[in-house]
Design an enzyme around this catalytic site. Structure first.
Site, short mmCIF file in Angstrom:
data_model
loop_
_atom_site.label_atom_id
_atom_site.label_comp_id
_atom_site.label_asym_id
_atom_site.label_seq_id
_atom_site.Cartn_x
_atom_site.Cartn_y
_atom_site.Cartn_z
N ALA A 127 0.84 -1.21 0.00
CA ALA A 127 0.00 0.00 0.00
C ALA A 127 0.87 1.26 0.00
O ALA A 127 0.68 2.14 -0.84
CB ALA A 127 -0.94 -0.01 1.20
N LEU A 140 2.60 1.79 -3.32
CA LEU A 140 1.68 2.32 -4.34
C LEU A 140 1.44 3.81 -4.12
O LEU A 140 1.58 4.61 -5.05
CB LEU A 140 0.35 1.56 -4.31
CG LEU A 140 -0.75 2.12 -5.21
CD1 LEU A 140 -0.35 2.05 -6.68
CD2 LEU A 140 -2.06 1.39 -4.96
N TYR A 141 1.07 4.18 -2.91
CA TYR A 141 0.73 5.58 -2.65
C TYR A 141 1.92 6.50 -2.90
O TYR A 141 1.76 7.56 -3.51
CB TYR A 141 0.22 5.76 -1.23
CG TYR A 141 -0.96 4.88 -0.90
CD1 TYR A 141 -1.93 4.57 -1.85
CD2 TYR A 141 -1.11 4.33 0.37
CE1 TYR A 141 -3.00 3.76 -1.55
CE2 TYR A 141 -2.19 3.51 0.68
CZ TYR A 141 -3.12 3.23 -0.29
OH TYR A 141 -4.19 2.42 0.01
N ARG A 142 3.09 6.10 -2.47
CA ARG A 142 4.28 6.94 -2.69
C ARG A 142 4.59 7.04 -4.18
O ARG A 142 4.93 8.12 -4.67
CB ARG A 142 5.48 6.39 -1.92
CG ARG A 142 5.36 6.49 -0.42
CD ARG A 142 5.11 7.90 0.03
NE ARG A 142 5.34 8.01 1.47
CZ ARG A 142 4.90 8.98 2.21
NH1 ARG A 142 4.20 9.96 1.67
NH2 ARG A 142 5.14 9.01 3.49
#
Length: 183
Positions: free
Chosen positions: A148, A151-153
């Protein structure tokens, strides 16, 4: 892999299957199923609601949904509380919290994580909103060492609040945000 946008009625009808994926992906106890079904169905009535699913061979393998952030939602109230407590309610942050899309949930089947499904879901989801910012929360993990956070970074999400605890949950969370659109 097939990706589909769901209308609010389609989402509402599919919620039990969607929540089952959520429980599997997050390794939550099945006892929360009925409560989460009720919450997710209520979320489908939110302004600006958008949902996207992913299927592999007609099997659900991913879900992402969200809606316009509004002051009457529990999550928004928690966000504002955290910003005030940390003295982070700057003029720029006030602009963000008045104009954001809340990525409420994004989940991918455990065996398909880190293979591009989450990235595609996020792109499709955030492409549908007219809000200029996106916010989300994710459980803290040491060194941000999970799919997670990766992905966000990689999508450009930055820290809004770190090690934040929601009322009624002692686990620390990160609240992340970014300006839209995704490029």
């Amino acid at each position: 892999m097939t990706f589909r946008h769901l209308t609010a009625p389609q989402f509402t009808e599919s919620v039990p299957e969607l929540v089952d994926l959520y429980i599997a992906a997050m390794k939550y106890p099945p006892a929360i199923r009925e409560q989460r079904i009720a919450v997710w169905r209520r979320d489908a009535t939110s302004p600006g609601f958008v949902a996207v699913t992913a299927y592999k061979n007609d099997t659900l393998v991913g879900i992402a949904y969200g809606f316009k952030g509004t002051r009457d939602r529990w999550w928004d109230l928690q966000l504002r509380r955290g910003l005030f407590q940390r003295q982070a309610m700057t003029p720029a942050m006030i602009t963000v919290i008045r104009n954001y899309f809340e990525v409420a949930e994004i989940h991918v089947a455990p065996d398909l994580q880190c293979k591009g499904t989450g990235r595609k879901l996020m792109h499709m989801l955030l492409k549908q909103t007219t809000e200029p910012y996106a916010l989300l929360s994710t459980p803290e993990v040491p060194g941000e060492n999970n799919a997670a956070f990766g992905l966000y970074r990689s999508l450009g999400f930055l820290d809004v609040l770190r090690h934040f605890t929601y009322a009624g949950d002692s686990r620390p969370f990160a609240i992340l945000g970014r300006k839209l659109p995704l490029t």
